[in-house]
Design a protein around this motif. Structure first.
Motif, short mmCIF file in Angstrom:
data_model
loop_
_atom_site.label_atom_id
_atom_site.label_comp_id
_atom_site.label_asym_id
_atom_site.label_seq_id
_atom_site.Cartn_x
_atom_site.Cartn_y
_atom_site.Cartn_z
N GLY A 154 0.80 -1.21 0.00
CA GLY A 154 0.00 0.00 0.00
C GLY A 154 0.84 1.26 0.00
N ILE A 155 1.95 1.24 0.71
CA ILE A 155 2.82 2.42 0.80
C ILE A 155 3.66 2.60 -0.45
N SER A 156 4.23 1.50 -0.94
CA SER A 156 5.20 1.59 -2.04
C SER A 156 4.60 1.42 -3.43
N GLY A 157 3.45 0.75 -3.52
CA GLY A 157 2.89 0.46 -4.83
C GLY A 157 3.43 -0.83 -5.42
N PHE A 158 4.34 -1.51 -4.73
CA PHE A 158 4.90 -2.77 -5.19
C PHE A 158 4.30 -3.90 -4.37
N CYS A 159 3.65 -4.84 -5.04
CA CYS A 159 3.06 -5.98 -4.35
C CYS A 159 3.74 -7.26 -4.82
N GLY A 160 4.60 -7.79 -3.98
CA GLY A 160 5.30 -9.01 -4.31
C GLY A 160 4.36 -10.18 -4.55
N MET A 161 3.29 -10.26 -3.77
CA MET A 161 2.34 -11.36 -3.94
C MET A 161 1.67 -11.28 -5.31
N ALA A 162 1.32 -10.07 -5.76
CA ALA A 162 0.71 -9.91 -7.08
C ALA A 162 1.70 -10.31 -8.17
N ARG A 163 2.95 -9.92 -8.00
CA ARG A 163 3.98 -10.30 -8.99
C ARG A 163 4.13 -11.81 -9.05
N LEU A 164 4.11 -12.45 -7.90
CA LEU A 164 4.24 -13.91 -7.84
C LEU A 164 3.02 -14.59 -8.48
N LEU A 165 1.83 -14.13 -8.13
CA LEU A 165 0.62 -14.72 -8.69
C LEU A 165 0.52 -14.50 -10.20
N ALA A 166 1.04 -13.38 -10.69
CA ALA A 166 0.96 -13.08 -12.12
C ALA A 166 1.70 -14.09 -12.99
N VAL A 167 2.73 -14.73 -12.43
CA VAL A 167 3.50 -15.70 -13.23
C VAL A 167 3.05 -17.15 -12.99
N MET A 168 2.00 -17.33 -12.22
CA MET A 168 1.49 -18.68 -12.00
C MET A 168 0.87 -19.22 -13.29
N PRO A 169 0.89 -20.53 -13.47
CA PRO A 169 0.42 -21.13 -14.74
C PRO A 169 -1.01 -20.74 -15.11
N TRP A 170 -1.90 -20.60 -14.14
CA TRP A 170 -3.29 -20.27 -14.47
C TRP A 170 -3.46 -18.83 -14.94
N ASN A 171 -2.44 -17.98 -14.74
CA ASN A 171 -2.52 -16.59 -15.19
C ASN A 171 -1.78 -16.34 -16.49
N ARG A 172 -1.18 -17.35 -17.06
CA ARG A 172 -0.49 -17.18 -18.33
C ARG A 172 -1.48 -17.27 -19.45
N ARG A 173 -1.39 -16.33 -20.39
CA ARG A 173 -2.32 -16.32 -21.53
C ARG A 173 -1.61 -16.75 -22.78
#
Length: 173
Positions: A154-173
């Motif tokens: 929230g403070i920095s605008g960087f969400c490590g969890m979102a970055r990690l989830l974005a590369v998960m197999p179910w999020n690959r298009r």
């Protein structure tokens, strides 16, 4: 700057008259569900200077999920649609569906990334609390770690969890 707020039925009338409907939600949100007549133009693209090819005679109706993003970014939206007349679908796609109007939904698409973050963070915090009470107090540190991560995001605008989830197999298009 006065922007007309439209009910879903009013917006539908304008669409039948040739207005353009622009969805400013993220691409993953649009892929999961959108209004048939809508064209995507994510707010992130608008923030980077993207504009719509419109004339002064055009009417552009912007919408998001609930209306908050459009209300909070009116100046950017007007600039992106200049010189067209700008309107806003009040209540966003949620109001559209509440009014009984149809959307195109693709349940094969993954949930929007922020919902995945909310589910994962909430699940980890809950797990830390349950294990902290039943197994060992050390598991409360898991909840604290996730809470610290969300605060940092929230403070920095960087969400490590979102970055990690974005590369998960179910999020690959």
């Amino acid at each position: 700057m006065t922007i007309e707020m439209l009910s879903p039925r009013q917006a539908l009338k304008y669409l039948h008259e040739g207005a353009k409907l622009v969805d400013i939600r993220d691409a993953d949100e649009f892929a999961r569900e959108h209004i048939a007549q809508a064209q995507p133009l994510p707010l992130s693209a608008i923030e980077q200077g993207a504009t719509l090819p419109v004339s002064a005679d055009d009417v552009v109706i912007f919408h998001c999920q609930s209306g908050n993003r459009t209300r909070n970014n009116l100046t950017r939206l007007v600039a992106a649609a200049a010189p067209a007349k700008v309107m806003v679908l009040e209540g966003g796609i949620q109001a559209w569906k509440t009014a009984g109007l149809e959307t195109i939904e693709d349940k094969k698409q993954p949930l929007p990334l922020m919902r995945q973050v909310q589910i994962a963070a909430g699940g980890l915090i809950l797990l830390g609390c349950v294990l902290g009470y039943t197994v060992s107090e050390a598991f409360f540190l898991l909840s604290a770690f996730v809470g610290a991560g969300l605060t940092f995001a929230g403070i920095s605008g960087f969400c490590g969890m979102a970055r990690l989830l974005a590369v998960m197999p179910w999020n690959r298009r």
